[in-house]
Enzyme design. Structure first.
Site, PDB file in Angstrom:
ATOM      1  N   CYS A 181      -2.880   5.579   9.958  1.00 19.60           N
ATOM      2  CA  CYS A 181      -3.009   6.963  10.430  1.00 19.60           C
ATOM      3  C   CYS A 181      -4.400   7.136  11.037  1.00 19.60           C
ATOM      4  CB  CYS A 181      -2.742   7.974   9.315  1.00 19.60           C
ATOM      5  SG  CYS A 181      -3.747   7.761   7.838  1.00 19.60           S
ATOM      6  N   ALA A 183       1.712   3.851  -2.222  1.00 15.75           N
ATOM      7  CA  ALA A 183       1.472   5.201  -2.748  1.00 15.75           C
ATOM      8  C   ALA A 183       1.020   6.144  -1.629  1.00 15.75           C
ATOM      9  CB  ALA A 183       0.423   5.137  -3.850  1.00 15.75           C
ATOM     10  N   CYS A 206       0.851  -1.198   0.000  1.00 15.19           N
ATOM     11  CA  CYS A 206       0.000   0.000   0.000  1.00 15.19           C
ATOM     12  C   CYS A 206       0.882   1.242   0.000  1.00 15.19           C
ATOM     13  CB  CYS A 206      -0.938   0.007   1.201  1.00 15.19           C
ATOM     14  SG  CYS A 206      -1.737  -1.590   1.546  1.00 15.19           S
TER      15      CYS A 206
END
Length: 423
Positions: A359, A240, A238
Site C-alpha cells: 500500500c 494480519a 504477512c
C-alpha cells in the site's frame, strides 16, 4: 501519537472506550484531522509561539494543534473552539497552560489573513506533507504529485467488501436501500461498494453474520489477481489483520490456506475476522524471511506477499503516517521486502504464482523491488497485470490514492516455470 511513536489507532482505542458514544465521532475527527494537517498546523503554531514549547510538553502541544485544526479546518464556532481548548488546558494542572492556549488561539484568529498567506508560501505547510515525502512524490510522480497530495488530505470513503457466499453487490445494495443507506459500486472491483455515509458496522445488514467486511476497493483486488483455484495450497504471508485472507476464502472456500504473520498477537485479529465469516485457515506465527522455522516442506500453488511497507498509499486512512514515517525507513523497508521475496520464492511450486502487493506509492518499494528480484532470480518471470484500473509501471501496476475512489496500492505478478516432464 505525538512524542510516543504509537500509531493513532493504538492511542485512540482506549480513549474511545472511555468516551460518551455521542462524542466519539468528534473525538476521532479531531485526532485524525490534527494528524492529517499536522505539518501545516505545526508551522502555524511555530509562528504563534514566542518561544518553542519544551520537547516534553506533548499534551499542551497536542491541544494547541487540535484547537488550531478546529479554527482552520472545521465549521465549529470560533468561540466554542477557543473555549473548549482552554477548558481542556486547565485540566493539565499547569497554571500557564490555559493562558497560553487562549493567547495562541485568539492571536491565530486576529492574524488569520497574514498567517494564511505565510502558510501558502511554504510548500510543506501548504500541502501538509513532510518535506522528504513531498520530495519523493515529486520525484516518483512528477505529473501526479498534486493529485496525490490532495487525495492524502481528503477524508477516505467508507468501502465494503460483499461476501459472494451471501449474494452479490446488487443484492447487498438492495439490503442497504431497505435500511435507508445508499451505496455505489466501484469500477474494477466487483465485490466493492462505497457507502454514501460512514456507518457503525454493527448497524450494517448482516455484518455480524459475515455478509460484508470493511476493506478498501484496492485491497479487494488481491484475491482475484492471485487466481487461486479449488483446493489450491495457498500462503498468505504477512496476513494480519486478515482482510485478504478472508476474501481469498470467500472466493474459494476449499483452499488449503495458511495465514502467516510475524506477530502472534495480530494473528488473533485474523482468527476473529475468519470466525465472523464462518471460515477457517491454518494460522502460523513466523518470519517470512525464515521459512525453515515454520514451513512443513510442502510447496504452495499460490503465494500472496502483502509486504510491510511505508503505507504512503493509505495516508488518507492513517494520517499519523505523516508523523511516524521517516525517510530513512524506506531503504530499510525495501531491503525487508526483497528479503521476504527471496525467502518465500523457494516455497512456490513449479508452475505456481506469487502476487506481490504494497500500500505504498514509492517506487523504491514497488517496481524497483520487483526489478531487482527478477534480476537475481532467473527462474522468476513477471506475469503482466492487464486491467482497467491504475497504471502500468516498469514492473507491475500502480494505483495512486483517490483513483477510482481507491487507496494507493501496488501489485506485481510473478510466476515460476513448470517442471519439465522427464527432466
Amino acid at each position: 501519537v505525538l512524542g510516543e511513536g504509537r500509531s493513532l489507532a493504538a492511542a485512540l482505542l482506549p480513549a474511545l472506550s472511555q468516551t460518551d458514544p455521542r462524542d466519539r465521532g468528534l473525538l476521532q475527527e479531531l485526532c485524525h484531522g490534527a494528524c492529517r494537517w499536522h505539518p501545516q498546523l505545526q508551522a502555524l503554531l511555530d509562528r504563534l509561539l514566542a518561544r518553542p514549547l519544551a520537547a516534553t510538553e506533548h499534551a499542551i502541544r497536542a491541544l494547541l494543534l487540535i484547537g488550531l485544526y478546529q479554527l482552520w479546518h472545521l465549521r465549529i464556532p470560533e468561540h466554542a473552539a477557543v473555549a473548549e481548548t482552554v477548558a481542556a488546558a486547565r485540566q493539565l494542572r499547569k497554571p500557564w497552560a490555559a493562558g497560553l492556549a487562549n493567547a495562541v488561539l485568539r492571536t491565530a484568529l486576529r492574524r488569520r489573513a497574514e498567517l494564511a498567506a505565510a502558510l501558502d508560501a511554504d510548500p510543506v505547510a501548504r500541502t501538509a506533507h513532510p518535506r522528504w515525502l513531498l520530495d519523493r512524490l515529486r520525484q516518483d510522480w512528477p505529473d501526479d504529485w498534486p493529485a496525490i497530495v490532495a487525495a492524502n488530505n481528503a477524508r477516505p470513503p467508507f468501502v465494503l467488501r460483499v461476501n459472494p457466499r451471501h449474494g452479490d453487490g446488487a443484492d447487498y445494495r438492495q439490503r442497504l436501500a431497505e435500511a435507508a443507506r445508499a451505496a455505489e459500486p466501484v469500477p474494477g472491483a466487483a465485490s466493492a461498494l462505497i457507502l454514501a455515509e460512514p456507518a457503525d458496522v454493527a448497524a450494517l445488514p448482516g455484518f455480524a453474520e459475515g455478509w460484508v467486511s470493511v476493506q478498501d476497493a484496492a485491497a479487494q483486488l488481491a484475491a482475484p489477481l492471485l487466481d487461486a483455484r479449488p483446493e489450491h495450497r495457498v500462503l498468505d504471508a504477512c496476513a494480519a489483520p486478515g482482510g485478504k485472507t478472508g476474501h481469498l476464502l470467500e472466493c474459494e472456500p476449499s483452499l488449503d490456506l495458511t495465514a502467516l504473520d510475524r506477530d502472534a498477537g495480530r494473528l488473533e485479529q485474523v482468527r476473529d475476522n475468519l470466525r465472523r465469516l464462518g471460515l477457517t485457515a491454518r494460522l502460523v506465527a513466523g518470519d517470512a524471511c525464515r521459512p525453515a522455522d515454520w514451513w512443513d516442506g510442502v510447496p504452495y500453488d499460490r503465494i500472496l506477499v502483502d509486504a510491510p511497507c511505508s503505507a504512503t498509499g493509505v495516508i488518507r486512512r492513517h494520517p499519523d503516517i505523516k508523523l511516524l514515517r521517516r525517510e530513512s525507513d524506506i531503504a530499510a523497508l525495501a531491503q525487508q521486502q526483497e528479503a521476504i521475496l527471496a525467502g518465500l520464492w523457494p516455497l512456490l511450486r513449479p508452475g505456481g504464482r506469487l502476487l506481490y502487493a504494497t500500500c505504498s506509492v514509492l517506487r523504491q518499494e514497488n517496481d524497483q523491488v520487483i526489478t531487482a528480484f527478477l534480476a537475481s532470480h532467473p527462474d522468476a518471470s513477471e506475469r503482466p497485470i492487464l486491467a482497467d484500473w491504475g497504471r502500468a509501471v516498469a514492473r507491475g501496476r500502480q494505483i495512486l490514492p483517490g483513483e477510482t475512489g481507491m487507496d494507493g496500492f501496488y501489485y506485481a505478478g510473478l510466476s515460476k516455470p513448470a517442471a519439465i516432464s522427464g527432466a
